[in-house]
Design a protein around this motif. Structure first.
Motif, PDB file in Angstrom:
ATOM      1  N   GLY A  86       0.804  -1.229   0.000  1.00 23.81           N
ATOM      2  CA  GLY A  86       0.000   0.000   0.000  1.00 23.81           C
ATOM      3  C   GLY A  86       0.827   1.265   0.000  1.00 23.81           C
ATOM      4  O   GLY A  86       0.280   2.368   0.121  1.00 23.81           O
ATOM      5  N   LEU A  87       2.150   1.133  -0.142  1.00 19.53           N
ATOM      6  CA  LEU A  87       3.021   2.313  -0.150  1.00 19.53           C
ATOM      7  C   LEU A  87       2.656   3.231  -1.308  1.00 19.53           C
ATOM      8  O   LEU A  87       2.489   2.781  -2.434  1.00 19.53           O
ATOM      9  N   ARG A  88       2.532   4.528  -0.996  1.00 19.35           N
ATOM     10  CA  ARG A  88       2.238   5.527  -2.023  1.00 19.35           C
ATOM     11  C   ARG A  88       3.357   6.556  -2.065  1.00 19.35           C
ATOM     12  O   ARG A  88       4.049   6.770  -1.085  1.00 19.35           O
ATOM     13  N   GLY A  89       3.495   7.184  -3.220  1.00 16.69           N
ATOM     14  CA  GLY A  89       4.633   8.080  -3.435  1.00 16.69           C
ATOM     15  C   GLY A  89       4.725   9.178  -2.387  1.00 16.69           C
ATOM     16  O   GLY A  89       3.786   9.937  -2.175  1.00 16.69           O
ATOM     17  N   ARG A  90       5.886   9.251  -1.734  1.00 15.46           N
ATOM     18  CA  ARG A  90       6.067  10.228  -0.655  1.00 15.46           C
ATOM     19  C   ARG A  90       6.531  11.583  -1.163  1.00 15.46           C
ATOM     20  O   ARG A  90       6.772  12.488  -0.392  1.00 15.46           O
ATOM     21  N   GLY A  91       6.673  11.695  -2.491  1.00 13.86           N
ATOM     22  CA  GLY A  91       7.019  13.001  -3.040  1.00 13.86           C
ATOM     23  C   GLY A  91       5.853  13.954  -2.951  1.00 13.86           C
ATOM     24  O   GLY A  91       6.013  15.155  -3.081  1.00 13.86           O
ATOM     25  N   GLY A  92       4.662  13.412  -2.736  1.00 10.07           N
ATOM     26  CA  GLY A  92       3.538  14.305  -2.533  1.00 10.07           C
ATOM     27  C   GLY A  92       2.251  13.870  -3.189  1.00 10.07           C
ATOM     28  O   GLY A  92       1.188  13.963  -2.608  1.00 10.07           O
TER      29      GLY A  92
ATOM     30  N   ASN B  83      10.711   9.094  -5.070  1.00 10.47           N
ATOM     31  CA  ASN B  83      11.317  10.065  -4.171  1.00 10.47           C
ATOM     32  C   ASN B  83      12.160   9.360  -3.100  1.00 10.47           C
ATOM     33  O   ASN B  83      11.984   8.163  -2.854  1.00 10.47           O
ATOM     34  N   VAL B  84      13.056  10.078  -2.480  1.00  7.77           N
ATOM     35  CA  VAL B  84      13.962   9.520  -1.472  1.00  7.77           C
ATOM     36  C   VAL B  84      13.205   8.786  -0.360  1.00  7.77           C
ATOM     37  O   VAL B  84      13.519   7.646  -0.009  1.00  7.77           O
TER      38      VAL B  84
ATOM     39  N   SER C 261       5.532  17.095   0.036  1.00  9.83           N
ATOM     40  CA  SER C 261       6.696  16.341   0.475  1.00  9.83           C
ATOM     41  C   SER C 261       6.674  16.159   1.987  1.00  9.83           C
ATOM     42  O   SER C 261       7.347  15.303   2.510  1.00  9.83           O
ATOM     43  N   GLY C 262       5.913  16.967   2.694  1.00 12.91           N
ATOM     44  CA  GLY C 262       5.815  16.773   4.134  1.00 12.91           C
ATOM     45  C   GLY C 262       6.295  17.939   4.965  1.00 12.91           C
ATOM     46  O   GLY C 262       6.524  17.800   6.163  1.00 12.91           O
ATOM     47  N   GLY C 263       6.430  19.083   4.362  1.00 17.09           N
ATOM     48  CA  GLY C 263       6.741  20.269   5.161  1.00 17.09           C
ATOM     49  C   GLY C 263       5.512  20.642   5.977  1.00 17.09           C
ATOM     50  O   GLY C 263       4.396  20.614   5.478  1.00 17.09           O
ATOM     51  N   LEU C 264       5.701  20.919   7.249  1.00 11.40           N
ATOM     52  CA  LEU C 264       4.571  21.278   8.093  1.00 11.40           C
ATOM     53  C   LEU C 264       4.964  22.530   8.872  1.00 11.40           C
ATOM     54  O   LEU C 264       5.745  22.460   9.821  1.00 11.40           O
ATOM     55  N   ILE C 265       4.476  23.656   8.391  1.00  9.83           N
ATOM     56  CA  ILE C 265       4.875  24.923   8.993  1.00  9.83           C
ATOM     57  C   ILE C 265       3.746  25.425   9.893  1.00  9.83           C
ATOM     58  O   ILE C 265       2.608  25.600   9.448  1.00  9.83           O
ATOM     59  N   VAL C 266       4.085  25.620  11.149  1.00  7.93           N
ATOM     60  CA  VAL C 266       3.085  26.051  12.112  1.00  7.93           C
ATOM     61  C   VAL C 266       3.091  27.573  12.212  1.00  7.93           C
ATOM     62  O   VAL C 266       4.153  28.199  12.261  1.00  7.93           O
TER      63      VAL C 266
END
Lengths: 630, 164
Positions: free
Chosen positions: A196-202, A355-356, A460-465
């Motif tokens: 079930g892995l999905r692309g982590r590039g976004g 992606n990495v 990509s997973g940036g989470l800016i608060v």
């Protein structure tokens, strides 16, 4: 290299690395058999290196040599531990004690008191790990770590990334052996699909399907490529994985090459990541030397090698077709899909591009099985996701959590909440392609679907608060500035659309906005989303649309009242000195970075509003409350 | 570009020999133009039109293609950089913590804008996308030195320390 040799290295090194994961008594026993009384880990990630961790490392080595105990203590330079705001970070095992913001002077004390006398320097520890009664909890039991589940980051901050044997010690290259000796390419693709892995590039495309498409594409020559061009401002997970565990990516690429039938791979990595590039080069050389890369890998007859290509600073190169065009040596412009890279990619040949972070999961999925992985996460988003937590948050850093963890858990528990007693306003995910999630949705479980339902995306997973001091109109202007600048210019909706959107936002933040501008923004956004060539233009309006949806009143305040409620937009506010309260102490004039304040001693000062950059330094320094922001 | 900003090309024979070696190495490599430009910039510090022309001739591609690639990527520079290169991170994490004010303070201190070089060639300013040191936001780099958790009032002192 044979499996026997691989296992021999693993057996020789396994206990040494294990000490770093088993803490307290058992670790104590284990450390006796390894030949090292203690191990000291110093973070060598970019974040910690920026706060001078290498000076700390040098001081440590010098001190150990001076005290004659260099043989008893193993010093390891690792990748990123995750808690970047506390760097430089030093951890001592088997205790697992966590020294934060270490200095060369502090290191001398740690050597004398902790390593020699056995007394932990509690005052130098990260204070969250010290109870009121002086007892110590290890890092793995802190709020920051205990809610995390580390799969992609498993080895980051644990092993020495420049030593292939430490990677082998943690089961490294076992998945490759399993694949090469006991699985067909079809079976490998099936396991990745079943996980079930999905692309982590976004974008979240099922990874296994991508692998199958490439495998089934006709053609003798195929390529395997890795997207390490992390251009998302505020995201640094790919860099941390390359810096902390480069072999995980290399092993996965070799597995992929076997699965799709490729003999040549490329890693496209940002030139702005010198440490990552350096470690990747070392890792590739070591893998070649150990016979894990090149001809006849592990005696299986499979040949594969990897080349590094440096990006040169173009955000659009994160888009897959643009990235491949860039590897070909051209301007990194995207091209229409289909044909997809799996059919016609690099140099016109079928190409698998992941992606990495996606690759960092592969070896463990192969070793532990698809069921193990698919049991983690939510129904449609399996496994874990790494987030780069930044902005107005106490624990800035890298966190990895199972999909479905709520935003509140990430921000309040792992992230330690908002500093300075400020209120949480919004979390921005997905970078310039994403959107803002407001406080009322803080209990949303995070996965691909829930984020798009809120008008944002995983990215990509940036989470800016962001806290109450951030203006949401200004934030969307910031992103539009970025995308307008980074648009490659090939298609008109993106090239012109981003400019026009930016102009509208500038108009609003300058206090010249009109009510119909909001309709113009919405119309323009709809066109851009439907007619741009690639994801950059299609997603560029997202930051504006999501802030309009949740913070529409802020836009209206800018337009109708010509006010910036958060006090950010410069044209809408100015600083003033109240003459009655000003004592003429000259402090503000001395601190002003642009010399905008003038006046004589003991007389009221004035601010030249043309020169003033509204940075707020004067307000922060005035002891008499004589400066106001209007 | 105004006339005063055009700095005459001053390549040395040694640099040219190095460049020829780079061209020979990448001549037959698929996709070799970008790495060749990267190494050329390493040799000269920037990519003046003279260097672009040598690469175009040496690698058998048109000058317009070389120029097209050199201007597409932000890392390539067609103008020389200062002795000390200042870059202010404008990544999101830095921006929400006020890095735009750091950049303005740098610009005010040096009297030039981002992307420019001071007339004496001492300093040039760039804004960069993301250093990745988000824990230290806002961040500024001078050459390879990282200054984190910066306040606008610290900028002038830091820059002064490079002129002494």
């Amino acid at each position: 290299m044979t499996i026997e040799e691989l296992n021999k290295i693993k057996a020789a090194k396994a206990d040494i690395v294990k000490v770093r994961t088993i803490i307290a008594e058992e670790g104590e026993k284990l450390s006796k058999v390894t030949g090292y009384r203690k191990q000291v880990l110093v973070c060598g990630g970019t974040g910690c290196q920026s706060s001078h961790s290498m000076e700390v490392l040098e001081a440590l080595n010098a001190e150990l040599a001076a005290k004659g105990i260099a043989d008893e203590i193993l010093v390891v330079r690792t990748g990123c531990f995750g808690l970047c705001s506390l760097g430089p970070i030093v951890i001592v095992y088997p205790e697992g004690t966590f020294y934060a913001q270490a200095t060369p002077e502090g290191i001398k004390r740690i050597v004398d008191e902790h390593l020699i006398e056995g007394k932990i320097c509690t005052d130098l520890l990260y204070q969250e790990t010290v109870h009121d009664d002086g007892s110590i909890i290890s890092l793995s039991e802190t709020n920051f770590y205990k809610k995390q589940m580390r799969i992609a980051l498993r080895n980051c901050g644990v092993i020495d990334p420049e030593d292939i044997e430490e990677y082998i010690a943690t089961d490294g290259y076992q998945a490759l052996y399993k694949v090469l000796t006991s699985m067909t390419p079809d079976e490998v693709c099936q396991v990745v699909l079943d996980s079930g892995l999905r692309g982590r590039g976004g974008a979240g495309f099922p990874t296994g399907r991508k692998w199958m498409f490439t495998k089934d594409a006709p053609g003798e020559v195929k390529y395997v490529a890795c997207n390490a061009d992390e251009g998302d401002p505020g995201a640094f997970m790919d860099r941390s994985i390359l810096e902390g565990d480069p072999h995980a990516v290399i092993e996965a690429m070799i597995i992929a090459s076997y699965a799709v039938g490729s003999h040549q791979g490329y890693v496209y990595v940002r030139a702005e990541y010198p440490v990552a590039v350096h470690r990747l080069r070392i890792a590739l050389d070591q893998a070649r030397k150990y016979g894990l890369l090149g001809k006849n890998i592990l005696g299986s007859g499979h040949d594969f090698d990897i080349e590094i290509r440096l990006g040169a600073g173009a955000f659009v190169c994160g888009e897959e077709t643009a990235l491949l065009t860039s590897i070909e040596g051209h301007r990194g412009e995207p091209r229409p899909r289909p044909p997809f890279p799996a059919v016609k990619g690099l140099f016109g040949k079928p190409t698998l591009l992941n992606n990495v972070e996606t690759y960092a999961n592969i070896a463990q999925i192969i070793r532990n099985g698809a069921e193990w992985y698919s049991a983690i996460g939510t129904e449609k988003s399996k496994g874990t996701k790494v987030f780069a937590l930044g902005g107005k948050i106490t624990n800035v850093g890298l966190v990895e959590v199972p999909m479905g963890t709520t935003l509140r858990e990430i921000i309040e528990e792992i992230g330690g909440g908002i500093p300075d007693g400020k209120a949480f306003k919004a979390a921005q995910t997905g970078g310039p392609s994403g959107g803002c999630i407001p406080a009322e949705h803080i209990d949303t479980p995070i996965d691909y679907e829930s984020l798009s339902a809120l008008g944002s995306m995983m990215g990509s997973g940036g989470l800016i608060v962001m806290d109450e001091d951030n203006c949401m109109v200004d934030v969307s202007k910031f992103y539009l500035n970025f995308t307008a600048d980074e648009s490659c210019g090939k298609c008109t909706p993106c090239r012109v659309g981003t400019r026009k959107l930016l102009q509208l936002l500038e108009k609003i933040t300058e206090g010249k906005g009109e009510p119909e501008d909001l309709k113009k923004i919405r119309d323009l956004a709809t066109h851009m989303k439907s007619s741009s060539l690639c994801a950059l233009g299609q997603s560029a309006p997202n930051p504006v649309l999501s802030t309009l949806q949740y913070f529409g009143d802020e836009y209206l305040a800018h337009i109708n009242e010509k006010k910036c409620p958060s006090g950010v937009c410069k044209s809408l506010l100015h600083y003033e000195i109240i003459a009655d309260k000003c004592k003429g102490c000259t402090l503000c004039a001395r601190k002003c970075p642009v010399s905008a304040i003038t006046g004589t001693v003991k007389e009221a000062h004035v601010i030249d509003t043309d020169k003033c950059i509204k940075c707020g330094v004067c307000i922060g320094n005035c002891k008499f409350g004589a400066i106001v922001r209007k | 570009m105004t006339e005063k900003n055009v700095i005459p090309f001053q390549g040395t024979p040694e640099q040219e020999a190095q460049l020829k070696e780079v061209i020979a190495r990448y001549h037959d490599q698929p996709g070799g133009l970008m790495p060749a430009l990267q190494e050329a910039q390493g040799i000269y510090g920037y990519l003046p039109v003279e260097v672009q022309r040598m690469i175009a001739d040496g690698m058998n591609v048109s000058l317009s293609e070389v120029f097209g690639v050199a201007t597409f990527y932000s890392q390539f520079s067609l103008t020389p950089k200062g002795k000390h290169r200042i870059s202010v991170c404008l990544g999101t994490a830095c921006y929400v913590k006020g890095s735009d004010k750091i950049l303005e303070a740098v610009e005010a201190k040096l009297g030039i804008k981002s992307g420019e070089c001071t007339p004496d060639g001492m300093f040039s300013i760039d804004s960069c996308r993301c250093v990745g040191a988000c824990g230290l936001a806002p961040v500024m780099l001078v050459d390879d030195d990282v200054y984190g958790k910066l306040k606008p009032e610290q900028v002038a002192g830091i820059i002064d320390s490079y002129t002494e």
